[in-house]
Design an enzyme around this catalytic site. Structure first.
Site, PDB file in Angstrom:
ATOM      1  N   ASP A 248       0.835  -1.203   0.000  1.00 59.62           N
ATOM      2  CA  ASP A 248       0.000   0.000   0.000  1.00 59.62           C
ATOM      3  C   ASP A 248       0.871   1.254   0.000  1.00 59.62           C
ATOM      4  O   ASP A 248       2.097   1.177  -0.004  1.00 59.62           O
ATOM      5  CB  ASP A 248      -0.980  -0.003   1.184  1.00 59.62           C
ATOM      6  N   LYS A 270      -3.937   4.003  -2.164  1.00 57.27           N
ATOM      7  CA  LYS A 270      -4.623   5.157  -2.744  1.00 57.27           C
ATOM      8  C   LYS A 270      -3.659   6.337  -2.764  1.00 57.27           C
ATOM      9  O   LYS A 270      -3.106   6.727  -1.747  1.00 57.27           O
ATOM     10  CB  LYS A 270      -5.857   5.520  -1.911  1.00 57.27           C
ATOM     11  N   GLY A 302       3.695   0.396   8.923  1.00 60.54           N
ATOM     12  CA  GLY A 302       3.506   0.221  10.361  1.00 60.54           C
ATOM     13  C   GLY A 302       3.411  -1.233  10.746  1.00 60.54           C
ATOM     14  O   GLY A 302       4.165  -2.081  10.266  1.00 60.54           O
ATOM     15  N   ASP A 303       2.461  -1.537  11.627  1.00 62.37           N
ATOM     16  CA  ASP A 303       2.198  -2.910  12.055  1.00 62.37           C
ATOM     17  C   ASP A 303       0.862  -3.355  11.476  1.00 62.37           C
ATOM     18  O   ASP A 303      -0.129  -2.632  11.572  1.00 62.37           O
ATOM     19  CB  ASP A 303       2.158  -2.997  13.580  1.00 62.37           C
ATOM     20  N   GLY A 411       6.394  10.620   9.285  1.00 64.19           N
ATOM     21  CA  GLY A 411       7.251  10.289  10.414  1.00 64.19           C
ATOM     22  C   GLY A 411       8.356   9.296  10.095  1.00 64.19           C
ATOM     23  O   GLY A 411       8.165   8.359   9.326  1.00 64.19           O
TER      24      GLY A 411
END
EC number: 2.1.1.107
Length: 457
Positions: A248, A270, A302-303, A411
């Site tokens: 993604d 997206k 991330g997770d 980040g």
């Protein structure tokens, strides 16, 4: 090719090291690990050599270099701090046709010592031909990070199965397909690492009983918050073994550059110029590719189990009987807060932390009363569009209007940007930030000026 890489069988064979210092000790340790019958000749010895000698692991000969010690040797190493002595050792070994390594003098040596990655019985050697030992060491360190520690156990177990594989599979092609399936089986590798004999046997029997064109598997991998250095070692191993990677928009380009070169890549996120792929369609992509027998990696920022909809994807696979596993990632809350100098918990300011989605189902409502409580940190994922509502609700339910807030954009990446203020400014601050961004609310945000480190790099 300036040197022929070979692996020597030195077990119970005589070897000589001339030198008794730290460098000689490092070489001796390698030869002892290889099972050599070792003699060490030097004027003085550091204590470790005396320890080994007292344990019967080697023989010490104190005094000047005695070339007769080479007469029964297969291999020698000159490791003194005297170039003249080292050259004498090399010349004496050469006259006897004995391979000799001269430390820090590759031109005087008949063999050089590579950097070693030891996953016995699997061994990997890296050499720069003596031209750049530091480069060889850096390459070794990179390979160390890529090769699982339990790889040696897998290789050793494979050796035990060779006869059975040869008996069960008639052709070389069948055997190759079996071994490919064997070596990428994470369950087997983990069971071997855990010394779980029952699980090892069960997985082995399943591998032998499954048809070679059996269905593939899906590995759900957390890519971390952006910085490629925060990708876990296991995550890196998985994306470099994948046949296809479904990813993604939160997966950074730096991480995608680590994916195996010939793996297929399917973007399902997206971003500008692309339509968002519905979750149900993503589920079907994973299912369809795994049913083709492929090793599928679903790569998520991330997770995958923290606001990543990983559970929904695995439910589909579970229902279809597709094998799957999960590699956790560093979630955005941990990464963004650390790279912004904002501790999520602190003895004086926050005894708990809440991870909250700012993207609710239609008609959904958060527990604002508990979210407004003191002594905690709130981290809102996907909350930019709801920032004004978050501000309004928290104040309405009793949170102090001057509560510090921070918004972290991109980040952990080189593009990271942090804006901060107080709760009454949250809606306004959100207008200055673009997605992906995280909202952090709590007294710990006030520590940023003191603890911020990343922006100084």
């Amino acid at each position: 090719m300036d040197h022929l890489p070979i692996f020597c069988q030195l077990r119970d064979r005589d070897c000589l090291i001339v030198g008794g210092g730290d460098v000689a000790e490092r070489k001796a340790r390698l030869l002892l690990e290889a099972g050599a019958r070792l003699t060490v000749n030097a004027l003085t010895f550091i204590p470790q050599f005396t320890v080994w000698a007292n344990e019967g692991m080697l023989t010490l000969v104190k005094g000047p270099f005695d070339e007769t010690l080479l007469d029964s040797c297969w291999l020698a190493i000159a490791a003194t701090d005297d170039d003249t002595v080292n050259q004498r050792v090399s010349d004496a070994a050469e006259s006897r046709r004995i391979f000799c390594n001269v430390v820090d003098a590759p031109k005087a040596a008949s063999f050089i010592m590579p950097s070693i990655i030891d996953r016995s019985p699997l061994m990997v050697a890296v050499s720069s031909g003596g031209t750049s030992p530091v480069l060889a060491r850096l390459l070794r360190e990179k390979l160390e990070s890529l090769l699982p520690q339990h790889l040696g156990q897998v290789a050793r177990y494979a050796g035990q199965l060779r006869a059975r594989v040869k008996k069960q599979f008639a052709t070389m092609g069948e055997r190759r397909r079996f071994w490919e399936k064997f070596f990428v089986n994470d369950r087997l590798a983990q069971s071997l690492a855990n010394a779980d004999e029952k699980a090892v046997n069960a997985t082995t029997e399943r591998l032998f009983s499954e048809p070679l064109d059996h269905r593939g598997e899906v590995v759900l991998v957390g890519a971390g918050p952006g910085d490629a250095g925060l990708l876990t070692l296991k995550g890196l191993q998985q994306i470099q073994q994948a046949d296809i990677v479904v990813y993604d928009r939160l997966v950074s380009d730096d991480i995608m550059n680590l994916v195996r070169r010939d793996a297929d890549r399917v973007f399902v996120g997206k971003r500008a110029g692309y339509h968002c792929v519905p979750q149900e369609e993503i589920n079907q992509i994973l299912l369809r590719e795994a049913q083709k027998g492929k090793r599928v990696v679903r790569l998520k920022g991330g997770d995958p189990f923290i606001f990543g909809r990983g559970g929904e994807e695995l439910e589909t696979l579970c229902h279809a009987g597709i094998p799957f596993s999960v590699v956790p990632g560093i979630t955005a809350a941990s990464g963004c807060s650390a790279y912004s100098g904002i501790p999520l918990t602190h003895r004086d300011y926050a005894q708990s932390v809440r991870l909250v989605t700012g993207h609710l189902k239609t008609g959904g409502e958060l527990d604002w009363e508990n979210l407004a409580a003191e002594k905690q940190t709130l981290v809102f994922y996907m909350g930019l569009n709801q920032a004004a509502t978050i501000q309004e609700k928290l104040i309405a339910f009793g949170m102090q209007a001057d509560m510090p807030v921070a918004l972290v954009e991109n980040g952990t990446s080189v593009k990271q940007r942090v804006v901060h203020g107080v709760l009454t400014q949250l809606g306004e601050l959100a207008q200055q930030v673009e997605s992906p961004a995280l909202i952090i609310v709590g007294r710990v945000v006030g520590l940023r000026d003191k603890l911020n480190w990343f922006s100084n790099y």
